[in-house]
Design a protein around this motif. Structure first.
Motif, mmCIF file in Angstrom:
data_model
loop_
_atom_site.group_PDB
_atom_site.id
_atom_site.type_symbol
_atom_site.label_atom_id
_atom_site.label_comp_id
_atom_site.label_asym_id
_atom_site.label_seq_id
_atom_site.Cartn_x
_atom_site.Cartn_y
_atom_site.Cartn_z
ATOM 1 N N UNK B 127 47.903 74.850 57.352
ATOM 2 C CA UNK B 127 47.850 76.082 58.146
ATOM 3 C C UNK B 127 47.129 75.778 59.450
ATOM 4 N N UNK B 128 47.737 76.151 60.560
ATOM 5 C CA UNK B 128 47.126 75.941 61.876
ATOM 6 C C UNK B 128 46.842 77.293 62.513
ATOM 7 N N UNK B 129 45.677 77.378 63.126
ATOM 8 C CA UNK B 129 45.314 78.637 63.787
ATOM 9 C C UNK B 129 44.992 78.388 65.251
ATOM 10 N N UNK B 130 45.988 78.346 66.089
ATOM 11 C CA UNK B 130 45.746 78.093 67.513
ATOM 12 C C UNK B 130 44.970 79.245 68.143
ATOM 13 N N UNK B 131 44.224 78.913 69.198
ATOM 14 C CA UNK B 131 43.429 79.933 69.882
ATOM 15 C C UNK B 131 43.954 80.223 71.276
ATOM 16 N N UNK B 132 45.003 79.547 71.693
ATOM 17 C CA UNK B 132 45.533 79.779 73.037
ATOM 18 C C UNK B 132 47.031 79.448 73.068
ATOM 19 N N UNK B 168 57.682 73.361 52.563
ATOM 20 C CA UNK B 168 56.410 72.861 53.089
ATOM 21 C C UNK B 168 56.251 73.080 54.582
ATOM 22 N N UNK B 169 56.903 74.132 55.110
ATOM 23 C CA UNK B 169 56.737 74.413 56.535
ATOM 24 C C UNK B 169 55.260 74.646 56.864
ATOM 25 N N UNK B 170 54.881 74.219 58.066
ATOM 26 C CA UNK B 170 53.512 74.471 58.548
ATOM 27 C C UNK B 170 53.387 75.937 58.935
ATOM 28 N N UNK B 171 52.331 76.597 58.470
ATOM 29 C CA UNK B 171 52.090 77.970 58.900
ATOM 30 C C UNK B 171 51.308 77.959 60.212
ATOM 31 N N UNK B 172 51.864 78.622 61.220
ATOM 32 C CA UNK B 172 51.119 78.806 62.479
ATOM 33 C C UNK B 172 50.644 80.254 62.486
#
Lengths: 552, 552
Positions: B127-132, B168-172
């Motif tokens: 899981x990725x949590x971008x900030x911008x 297995x998709x990456x969660x954004x």
């Protein structure tokens, strides 16, 4: 046009101490506001006069005004064989105006070659008037196969040259597809063919207690297919929103003849990309819209129109905020006119002005609601508030339909007045509200500094004026000229476009791109966006036969 | 929840002859209506409980429920190298939840793998949590280059499995991009990041006297980026229209990392194809929305809610017409509930019903306006009219905010009540209004005829109920079951979809396609449309990395 004496200058002394006389005035105001005013179309049907052949013969070809645009050599030249195919296909004599095999039709074709402002003129020799979607489909399939370029044409009331050919493109005129097909009087959903005239649709709806969610000066001539194709904005977007929200479905024909049946009649349909949205405002470059389904609101039985004088643009903004807050759900128009624009209307019409004194700015406010008494009470409270606070200096209120029309004429008559006075550089722009009028002042100062603006014949520019739809932050900047002078154009462009781009405004709020603004799109859209748009165009019209030389 | 005795059953006897007593009742009605009710959010914030790891461990994987869906072998498997890149890029520890290089994170990842209904569950390990926007862009560029599939995720409140992975998709996850960036209090334009929670945006606007033009039960959790990506409809579309009309601009990142800056803040901008419209309702399949600009209307200071009992669907339609005509510009919601749906709410909550007697249908009507007295007068006239004509049999009117909330709970609480009772087959459909409820009756008859519907444990189906947004012709058909029984599914599908297709309805009015309805799109869209949609998908996301296995 109603004369001054028919107007009630009831607001003039609202700020005076309450003497019995003034109380009487207020009572009269209240009484007059309470009188129900029946709903009707406020924009007087403006039947655009098509350019007479003789006059048109004198107007310049677009190919001469825009020498940079060259005919695309991939497109075939029309032959007798092509014409024979179309004659066979469309059957009816009147459906094919043929200037290819005969020179007799030149006069008949001319109105389809020229726009109503006589600013754009093409070299088209064949006009086709299909009567069904199937015919449109067969025409396009044939044209796509034979590499024949086409121009879809509705009421031909556009302002940017989008609806007339540049070279020898075939005009596909939609006027024979003009039927209202369906109306659901519970949901308010109207389905009509693209060639249906806006005013006809609106009058049909009026009988059912509904209203078309779009209104504009050209309603007597423009067609709803053209309205949707150009994403027309008009006078009441403030109330009913954009066509992107009100159009429920379309039927369109792609360049290769494929019929896209997206004529949905539902308010909600989340099944895939909303493709119809691409056609709204595409100016016929990715398909020809043949039918439209649209959500129509209830028609408001009560209507009021007030006309104000204001001392500054800051006060105009204050009045707008107050109107939004206090008139809220009944506010249906908030229009702005500067003194310069009103002086031109006065000069051309010689009508008495609505207000005795002159002010730098005027606003026209319209309310539409379901209860005349309630609307009048809200409007009265609003008027008292803005006058007490000194936001509005002077004003008048229409007492009946005639006066409502008369007041609207001071707003809607500007375009026509300008057209009587000679050439006009017209910019239809959107800018964040706070700076809306600054563009007019900066432009005027620039033209003046260049020594081009003045009251006498030696100056090429007569006036730099601004007006528009304040509620939508949509300004019409108009530079009225006495004669063509290339110094004027150099002072104006690219200055105006750069000014707008710096403020992230739109160089075309509602008029579209057409021929006129094709090369300026970069001022409002970045290269990424334009690139994606080109991808869309290629996907839908790989041969580029639809409305070439325009838009992108 | 307010109990029955707090409600004023003032409408009950409105049809009796006008005795002094009854006149008194009417006066009381008028008085109560005149009391201004301050504006507030009527939908009680519904914080969706994320599936607890233990429970989730028991729920079925989507890949098991949909064995036909196979992992696309073109997509790469995640490696330590990929994770290292993302760690380096995002910096912050909390921005990367890594189940690739460590198995400790499994519990932390589970909530991002499962939807709130526990109906869909993926095998995601990162899981990725971008900030911008820049971070989103770099993530996508890398994923596109490496052929890593991704799932954009907002508040994860969807109902069709669109916001959780299948394999297995990456969660954004967008929750770190939650800022309100800009608000113009003259025009009402709000600009916010995609991860901004709807209720947060609405509360911000409330302080400025504005309202977010969308409201739905999940407002406490859902994010505006997700709302726009799913073209959420909700409770007040009737009044404020669709997001296609109110969203002014978006910023989005394409699959290859290209940032599409279409964050226009203008109401009018006719410069090229309106590309943002494609992203509205695209469910993250052509790009990830990072910012939204939206036109917000003035918040109405006065609000009223009435709740009616009606004897037939024909009367419901009559009441709707009357409400449109008489409440017109102040009507902000017209919701429909059948007796079955209300019985379930009663069963689960044990709350006293708003009305003493039972009726086949109930309607909830909300008005929102700028003047409490005017609204009350309009509402009173409407109520008298529909009761005198016998359209409405019985009704009650909320007297304060608590009662307004209580009445809304009988509408908004249906989904939650159903979720307490076991599995539910949920169909979110749009059908021309006249036949809206016929679908419920036909479905019920069909389930009953198959011997599957009954009050006792032996029957797999407890109830077939209908409710929804009458004003938008949007019905929620819900089949409440006691246990899974494949006979039920066979009786329901494709029956329901065929029924809708025959009437040119939509198989997904507002919930979208996701995993659930991907294979059913053909019931609402023809092959030409689906073909064009595939072209769009390929143009924007040629590698297909964005939200695969869904939508189209």
């Amino acid at each position: 046009m109603a004369a001054r004496q028919q107007m009630a200058p009831v607001l003039r002394r609202l700020r005076l101490p309450k003497t019995p006389t003034n109380l009487g005035r207020q009572a009269s105001l209240q009484q007059s506001l309470s009188r129900p005013v029946r709903c009707f179309s406020t924009s007087s049907p403006q039947r655009f006069q098509r350019t007479a052949p003789a006059a048109a013969a004198q107007s310049k070809f677009t190919s001469e005004s825009y020498p940079d645009i060259k005919r695309d050599s991939r497109f075939a030249q029309l032959t007798e064989e092509h014409v024979a195919y179309f004659r066979e296909l469309l059957g009816s004599e009147s459906a094919v105006i043929d200037g290819v095999t005969s020179s007799d039709a030149a006069d008949d074709i001319e109105p389809f070659n020229s726009d109503w402002m006589r600013k754009y003129r093409g070299h088209c020799k064949l006009v086709l008037k299909p009567a069904s979607t199937e015919e449109v489909s067969k025409i396009l399939k044939y044209c796509n196969d034979k590499m024949l370029a086409v121009v879809p044409q509705g009421g031909n009331t556009g302002l940017v040259g989008g609806s007339v050919p540049v070279f020898d493109e075939i005009v596909i005129n939609m006027s024979r597809m003009s039927q209202i097909l369906e109306f659901d009087d519970v949901s308010g959903t109207l389905v009509a063919e693209a060639g249906c005239i806006l005013e006809v649709a609106d009058q049909f709806l009026a009988e059912k207690g509904y209203i078309f969610p779009l209104d504009l000066g050209a309603k007597g001539s423009c067609q709803i297919g053209g309205n949707v194709s150009t994403n027309a904005g008009g006078l009441r977007l403030l109330r009913y929103g954009s066509l992107h929200g009100t159009v429920l479905g379309i039927e369109a024909v792609l360049a290769d003849g494929t019929v896209v049946d997206d004529l949905c009649k539902l308010r909600k349909n989340n099944t895939g990309y909303d493709l119809k949205q691409l056609f709204i405002g595409a100016e016929g470059t990715i398909g020809i819209i043949t039918k439209v389904s649209i959500q129509c609101p209830q028609r408001s039985p009560a209507q009021n129109v007030a006309f104000f004088g204001l001392e500054s643009f800051d006060q105009v903004q204050q009045a707008f905020r107050a109107a939004k807050g206090q008139l809220s759900e009944i506010l249906s128009a908030f229009e702005l006119m500067d003194e310069g624009s009103q002086a031109l209307v006065r000069q051309v019409t010689n009508n008495k002005r609505p207000l005795e004194d002159k002010y730098p700015f005027y606003c026209l406010i319209e309310t539409s609601g379901s209860n005349a008494d309630h609307d009048s009470e809200k409007l009265q409270a609003f008027l008292e508030d803005v006058m007490e606070k000194g936001i509005v200096v002077d004003g008048t209120l229409a007492q009946d339909e005639t006066q409502i029309k008369a007041l609207w004429a001071w707003r809607e008559g500007i375009t026509e007045a300008l057209s009587h006075l000679g050439g006009t550089y017209k910019y239809d722009v959107s800018i964040p509200l706070k700076e809306l009028y600054q563009l007019v002042e900066d432009t005027r100062a620039r033209v003046d500094a260049a020594g081009l603006l003045g009251d006498t014949e030696e100056f090429p520019v007569r006036a730099v004026v601004g007006y528009g739809h304040m509620g939508d932050a949509n300004l019409h900047l108009n530079v009225s000229t006495r004669r063509f002078d290339e110094r004027v154009e150099k002072v104006l462009e690219p200055f105006v476009y750069e000014w707008i781009a710096e403020r992230q405004g739109s160089i075309s709020a509602e008029h579209g791109l057409g021929v006129m603004k094709k090369k300026f799109i970069g001022y409002s859209r970045n290269p990424t966006m334009v690139g994606l748009m080109r991808d869309i165009k290629t996907t839908f019209d790989p041969n580029g036969i639809l409305n070439p030389y325009k838009y992108l």
